[in-house]
Design a protein around this motif. Structure first.
Motif, mmCIF file in Angstrom:
data_model
loop_
_atom_site.group_PDB
_atom_site.id
_atom_site.type_symbol
_atom_site.label_atom_id
_atom_site.label_comp_id
_atom_site.label_asym_id
_atom_site.label_seq_id
_atom_site.Cartn_x
_atom_site.Cartn_y
_atom_site.Cartn_z
ATOM 1 N N ALA A 178 131.121 70.716 12.101
ATOM 2 C CA ALA A 178 131.250 71.888 12.793
ATOM 3 C C ALA A 178 131.757 73.338 11.947
ATOM 4 C CB ALA A 178 132.328 71.380 13.815
ATOM 5 N N SER A 179 133.132 72.736 10.402
ATOM 6 C CA SER A 179 133.005 73.881 10.033
ATOM 7 C C SER A 179 132.067 75.026 9.207
ATOM 8 C CB SER A 179 134.675 73.714 9.364
ATOM 9 O OG SER A 179 133.792 72.649 8.278
ATOM 10 N N ARG A 180 130.800 74.017 9.271
ATOM 11 C CA ARG A 180 130.286 74.610 8.486
ATOM 12 C C ARG A 180 128.169 75.312 9.396
ATOM 13 N NH1 ARG A 180 129.705 70.262 4.499
ATOM 14 N NH2 ARG A 180 132.170 70.979 4.365
ATOM 15 N N CYS A 181 128.196 74.753 10.411
ATOM 16 C CA CYS A 181 126.913 74.892 11.164
ATOM 17 C C CYS A 181 127.509 75.038 12.887
ATOM 18 C CB CYS A 181 126.427 73.665 11.529
ATOM 19 S SG CYS A 181 124.688 73.562 11.834
ATOM 20 N N ALA A 182 127.260 76.255 13.127
ATOM 21 C CA ALA A 182 127.687 76.922 14.595
ATOM 22 C C ALA A 182 126.967 76.022 15.503
ATOM 23 C CB ALA A 182 127.825 77.907 14.762
ATOM 24 N N ASP A 183 125.961 75.717 15.309
ATOM 25 C CA ASP A 183 124.779 74.877 16.140
ATOM 26 C C ASP A 183 123.802 73.602 15.548
ATOM 27 O OD1 ASP A 183 122.484 73.504 18.300
ATOM 28 O OD2 ASP A 183 121.774 75.845 19.063
ATOM 29 N N LEU A 184 124.058 72.479 15.899
ATOM 30 C CA LEU A 184 122.869 71.872 15.150
ATOM 31 C C LEU A 184 122.064 71.106 16.225
ATOM 32 C CD1 LEU A 184 125.792 68.297 14.837
ATOM 33 C CD2 LEU A 184 124.659 69.666 13.223
ATOM 34 N N THR A 185 122.079 71.961 17.474
ATOM 35 C CA THR A 185 120.608 71.529 18.100
ATOM 36 C C THR A 185 119.600 71.960 17.269
ATOM 37 O OG1 THR A 185 121.710 72.055 19.719
ATOM 38 C CG2 THR A 185 119.164 72.001 20.187
ATOM 39 N N PRO A 186 118.853 72.706 17.015
ATOM 40 C CA PRO A 186 117.563 73.001 15.742
ATOM 41 C C PRO A 186 117.233 72.027 14.911
ATOM 42 C CG PRO A 186 118.830 75.614 15.436
ATOM 43 C CD PRO A 186 119.769 73.923 16.440
ATOM 44 N N LEU A 187 118.439 71.845 13.429
ATOM 45 C CA LEU A 187 118.274 71.263 13.214
ATOM 46 C C LEU A 187 118.559 69.493 13.499
ATOM 47 C CD1 LEU A 187 121.571 71.971 10.438
ATOM 48 C CD2 LEU A 187 119.155 71.985 10.182
ATOM 49 N N ILE A 188 118.599 68.826 13.988
ATOM 50 C CA ILE A 188 118.956 67.820 14.568
ATOM 51 C C ILE A 188 116.987 67.501 14.900
ATOM 52 C CG2 ILE A 188 119.133 66.199 16.546
ATOM 53 C CD1 ILE A 188 121.715 66.395 15.029
#
Length: 134
Positions: A16-26
Motif C-alpha cells: 500500500a505504501s508503493r501502489c495506490a491501486d492494485l486493481t489494474p495490476l491484479i
C-alpha cells in the motif's frame, strides 16, 4: 505505522505504501495468466466490478489470515456463487494466487521467506476451506 505481526497483513501494508491501486495490476496478471477470464467481465462498467471484487477479496483474505470475525465467509459464499456462473473452482482459487504473485512482485526484496511461506500456507488453507483440496 508499526508493522503488523501478521505477515499477510504486513505484505498488504508494505504494498500500500508503493501502489495506490492494485486493481489494474491484479487483473492484467489474471488476464495474462488465465485469458479465459477476460470474457467473464462485461465490457462496460467492468472496472467498478473488478475494483469491488478485489476489495472484497482482500478484506476476506485479511480476515481469513487474521481474527476470522466473519468477512472470511465471503470466500465460501463466492465459491458457490461462482459455481452458479460456471466458474471452475480451480479458476476461482487462481485469483488468490494472482493476488499473492502481484504482491510478491511489488515487494521485491522486502518479501521475506517467512512472508512467502505464510502466503503459501494461506492459499493451501483457502483451497481446503473452499472445497478445492482435502
Amino acid at each position: 505505522m508499526s508493522a503488523s505481526p501478521n505477515l499477510i497483513e504486513q505484505s498488504f501494508e508494505l504494498v500500500a505504501s508503493r501502489c495506490a491501486d492494485l486493481t489494474p495490476l491484479i487483473y492484467q496478471r489474471l488476464f495474462n495468466e488465465r485469458p479465459e477470464t477476460r470474457a467473464m467481465f462485461r465490457s462496460q462498467g467492468s472496472e467498478l466490478v473488478m475494483g469491488s471484487m478485489l476489495a472484497l477479496t482482500i478484506e476476506a483474505i485479511l480476515d481469513f489470515a487474521g481474527e476470522r470475525r466473519g468477512h472470511f465467509r465471503l470466500i465460501a459464499c463466492e465459491v458457490v456463487s461462482h459455481d452458479g456462473y460456471g466458474t471452475p473452482r480451480e479458476l476461482f482459487i487462481a485469483f488468490f494466487a494472482v493476488i499473492r504473485d502481484t504482491l510478491r512482485d511489488l515487494l521485491g526484496d522486502e518479501r521475506s521467506a517467512e512472508m512467502a511461506q505464510a502466503w503459501d500456507a494461506l492459499l493451501a488453507e483457502i483451497e481446503v476451506f473452499a472445497g478445492i483440496a482435502a
